[in-house]
Design a protein around this motif. Structure first.
Motif, PDB file in Angstrom:
ATOM      1  N   GLY A  81     -10.282  12.036  -1.920  1.00  0.00           N
ATOM      2  CA  GLY A  81     -10.051  10.608  -2.054  1.00  0.00           C
ATOM      3  C   GLY A  81      -9.608  10.177  -3.434  1.00  0.00           C
ATOM      4  N   LEU A  82      -9.951  10.976  -4.470  1.00  0.00           N
ATOM      5  CA  LEU A  82      -9.583  10.615  -5.837  1.00  0.00           C
ATOM      6  C   LEU A  82      -8.156  11.012  -6.188  1.00  0.00           C
ATOM      7  N   TRP A  83      -7.512  11.783  -5.316  1.00  0.00           N
ATOM      8  CA  TRP A  83      -6.239  12.375  -5.711  1.00  0.00           C
ATOM      9  C   TRP A  83      -5.112  11.355  -5.861  1.00  0.00           C
ATOM     10  N   VAL A  84      -4.964  10.435  -4.925  1.00  0.00           N
ATOM     11  CA  VAL A  84      -3.813   9.520  -4.956  1.00  0.00           C
ATOM     12  C   VAL A  84      -3.779   8.688  -6.237  1.00  0.00           C
ATOM     13  N   PRO A  85      -4.871   8.008  -6.630  1.00  0.00           N
ATOM     14  CA  PRO A  85      -4.805   7.262  -7.894  1.00  0.00           C
ATOM     15  C   PRO A  85      -4.591   8.162  -9.109  1.00  0.00           C
ATOM     16  N   LEU A  86      -5.195   9.359  -9.084  1.00  0.00           N
ATOM     17  CA  LEU A  86      -5.009  10.294 -10.195  1.00  0.00           C
ATOM     18  C   LEU A  86      -3.558  10.740 -10.281  1.00  0.00           C
ATOM     19  N   ALA A  87      -2.970  11.128  -9.142  1.00  0.00           N
ATOM     20  CA  ALA A  87      -1.583  11.570  -9.125  1.00  0.00           C
ATOM     21  C   ALA A  87      -0.646  10.445  -9.571  1.00  0.00           C
ATOM     22  N   THR A  88      -0.952   9.236  -9.163  1.00  0.00           N
ATOM     23  CA  THR A  88      -0.129   8.088  -9.569  1.00  0.00           C
ATOM     24  C   THR A  88      -0.146   7.926 -11.079  1.00  0.00           C
ATOM     25  N   ARG A  89      -1.329   8.097 -11.678  1.00  0.00           N
ATOM     26  CA  ARG A  89      -1.422   7.992 -13.145  1.00  0.00           C
ATOM     27  C   ARG A  89      -0.600   9.074 -13.836  1.00  0.00           C
ATOM     28  N   HIS A  90      -0.472  10.237 -13.192  1.00  0.00           N
ATOM     29  CA  HIS A  90       0.321  11.335 -13.756  1.00  0.00           C
ATOM     30  C   HIS A  90       1.807  11.193 -13.428  1.00  0.00           C
ATOM     31  N   GLY A  91       2.162  10.140 -12.705  1.00  0.00           N
ATOM     32  CA  GLY A  91       3.564   9.932 -12.357  1.00  0.00           C
ATOM     33  C   GLY A  91       4.069  10.859 -11.277  1.00  0.00           C
ATOM     34  N   LEU A  92       3.174  11.335 -10.404  1.00  0.00           N
ATOM     35  CA  LEU A  92       3.556  12.278  -9.354  1.00  0.00           C
ATOM     36  C   LEU A  92       3.895  11.554  -8.056  1.00  0.00           C
ATOM     37  N   MET A  93       4.852  12.125  -7.329  1.00  0.00           N
ATOM     38  CA  MET A  93       5.104  11.646  -5.968  1.00  0.00           C
ATOM     39  C   MET A  93       3.992  12.170  -5.067  1.00  0.00           C
ATOM     40  N   THR A  94       3.343  11.294  -4.351  1.00  0.00           N
ATOM     41  CA  THR A  94       2.234  11.738  -3.504  1.00  0.00           C
ATOM     42  C   THR A  94       2.095  10.807  -2.307  1.00  0.00           C
ATOM     43  N   GLY A  95       1.347  11.258  -1.346  1.00  0.00           N
ATOM     44  CA  GLY A  95       1.073  10.467  -0.150  1.00  0.00           C
ATOM     45  C   GLY A  95      -0.227  10.953   0.452  1.00  0.00           C
ATOM     46  N   ARG A  96      -0.517  10.497   1.645  1.00  0.00           N
ATOM     47  CA  ARG A  96      -1.752  10.904   2.310  1.00  0.00           C
ATOM     48  C   ARG A  96      -1.420  11.778   3.516  1.00  0.00           C
ATOM     49  N   PHE A  97      -2.216  12.834   3.671  1.00  0.00           N
ATOM     50  CA  PHE A  97      -2.037  13.715   4.825  1.00  0.00           C
ATOM     51  C   PHE A  97      -2.769  13.130   6.019  1.00  0.00           C
ATOM     52  N   GLU A  98      -2.072  13.016   7.125  1.00  0.00           N
ATOM     53  CA  GLU A  98      -2.675  12.495   8.342  1.00  0.00           C
ATOM     54  C   GLU A  98      -3.033  13.654   9.264  1.00  0.00           C
ATOM     55  N   PRO A  99      -4.273  13.744   9.737  1.00  0.00           N
ATOM     56  CA  PRO A  99      -4.675  14.837  10.629  1.00  0.00           C
ATOM     57  C   PRO A  99      -3.772  14.985  11.840  1.00  0.00           C
TER      58      PRO A  99
END
Length: 471
Positions: free
Chosen positions: A75-93
């Motif tokens: 759950g912490l990954w998306v805000p962390l990745a955003t701060r690092h300027g990374l392209m990211t999204g959420r994996f849907e089961p």
């Protein structure tokens, strides 16, 4: 040597026949090629309770330019990745039924400190594994059990080994699964190891457990290096370099920027010169079994020194011990083991192997599991592992690492001479259902020789496709 079965079942007709008869269909492994991108695609991030390595994950992903998706466990990954300027999204089961969507799975288990908290591992791999593409990569990171604060944490972290080894055997399709234990304080020293395990360079390395120690893990920070040629400016001695695995090691180290000094016996001088000439390296012709050889090698290297020593030279003289002569026993022990001790003693005593250097020795799964008819060989290769484990603490003060690779069935001239049934058994008795290539051993050695691998020492890494022998 070609694997005719592998080639056949991956042809259109052979593939159809294999499916209709229920025959195993080994995947053609994706190996590193300089003319192809090393990294790409989506990497799914998962995590357990209180993950401590997500910042290091973000730095790695930014460095290699991959795109990430976060599983609900992270759950912490998306805000962390955003701060690092990374392209990211959420994996849907629901995407789990989309084969090939993901290139890699990366899980931070560093904060799991109780067996009751292992459930996120199930949730993550249950949801993502079917979306992992052919020749995909799985890496789980945790804390070394022996460094844990209490028995419950030790228990939970040790449990990761069973998970990872089982994933490697379940996934198939050329997928590898490996576990990296990261000691607290060594987080900034994990990139070289992640690059290796998440790239095509580790095509035949699966089911392995590697530790990164805090002491030495940051040694590379002081000296900049180019990830494309990390060994530039370094000198590497490779024994047994004339042909086979030794020639592959020399070639890969040279491609990484090293000046290679190839060493082999005088009778192999022509082959040695031909191999090393193509790499713009240097050659030495000595019989390492000779009592004076270590001093001669040290004298030849004294002026410029070396940064990397790869002990690859070795022989076999197979017989059951009841039929083995004393000479056959002693020559194998001397060349495969004692010569390494003599050479290292000479180079270390004179300071010819420079501080911050690397020693990598070639062991064998025979030294781990034993092998009938190879008591001499297995003894020598187990001794190599003993050297690595005993010398690592002694060399740490000088920033020198020492590690071993333990190849399984590798396609060489030696294995080509094996009886057909034994050769086929050797090829199929692993999670990849095929033999490895000399370059697989060479790429593993190049990772251990990397300036960014300063925290990896005292380790034995099997290059065996997760062989069932000794597993």
């Amino acid at each position: 040597m070609n694997d005719a079965y592998l080639k056949f079942v991956n042809s259109p007709f052979g593939g159809r026949l294999a499916r209709s008869l229920g025959l195993p269909k080994p995947e053609v492994l994706r190996r590193y090629r300089a003319d192809r991108p090393e990294f790409g695609g989506l990497i799914a991030i998962g995590a357990g309770r209180e993950p401590r390595l997500l910042d290091a994950f973000a730095s790695f992903i930014a460095s290699v330019g991959m795109t990430s998706v976060a599983h609900e466990s992270a759950g912490l990954w998306v805000p962390l990745a955003t701060r690092h300027g990374l392209m990211t999204g959420r994996f849907e089961p629901a995407e789990a039924g989309s084969p090939g969507k993901l290139a890699a799975l990366l899980f931070d288990a560093s904060g799991i400190d109780d067996s009751s908290l292992l459930e996120p591992l199930h949730g993550f791999f249950h949801d993502t594994l079917r979306s992992l593409g052919k020749c995909g990569r799985i890496v789980v990171l945790g804390r070394p059990p022996e460094a844990c604060a209490n028995p419950r944490q030790w228990t939970a972290q040790r449990a990761l080994e069973g998970l990872v080894r089982s994933l490697g055997k379940e996934a198939r399709r050329g997928i590898t699964a490996n576990l990296v234990y990261v000691e607290a304080g060594s987080e900034r020293g994990i990139e070289a190891t992640l690059r290796f395990f998440l790239s095509p360079r580790s095509a035949y390395v699966s089911g392995q457990v590697v530790r990164i120690a805090a002491q030495g893990a940051l040694a590379h920070d002081a000296a900049a290096f180019d990830w494309r040629q990390p060994l530039a400016g370094r000198r590497a001695l490779v024994t047994g370099a004339a042909r086979g695995i030794g020639a592959a090691i020399a070639s890969v180290l040279a491609a990484e920027g090293a000046h290679v000094i190839g060493l082999d016996i005088p009778s192999a001088r022509d082959a040695l010169d031909a191999t090393i000439r193509q790499l713009n390296g240097s050659t030495l012709a000595f019989d390492i079994a000779a009592p004076e050889a270590a001093a001669q090698i040290a004298a030849a290297l004294d002026e410029l020194g070396v940064d990397i020593v790869v002990h690859n030279a070795g022989i076999t003289k197979d017989k059951t011990i009841a039929k083995m002569t004393d000479a056959a026993w002693q020559s194998v022990i001397d060349i495969n083991l004692s010569a390494q001790e003599r050479i290292d003693d000479a180079l270390l005593a004179a300071g010819i192997l420079r501080d911050g250097g690397r020693i990598v020795a070639v062991s064998s799964i025979s030294g781990i599991a034993g092998n009938p008819g190879q008591t001499n060989y297995a003894t020598s290769k187990a001794g190599v592992i003993g050297r690595v484990q005993s010398m690592a603490p002694q060399l740490r003060a000088r920033g020198i690492t020492i590690n071993a690779v333990a190849p399984g069935f590798i396609e060489t001239q030696m294995t080509a001479k094996m009886p057909f049934a034994l050769r086929e058994a050797g090829r199929r008795m692993n999670s990849m259902s095929q033999g490895g290539q000399p370059v697989d051993v060479a790429q593993t050695i190049a990772w251990l020789a990397h300036p960014g691998s300063a925290g990896v020492t005292g380790q034995v890494v099997r290059v065996c496709g997760q062989s069932l022998i000794g597993a």
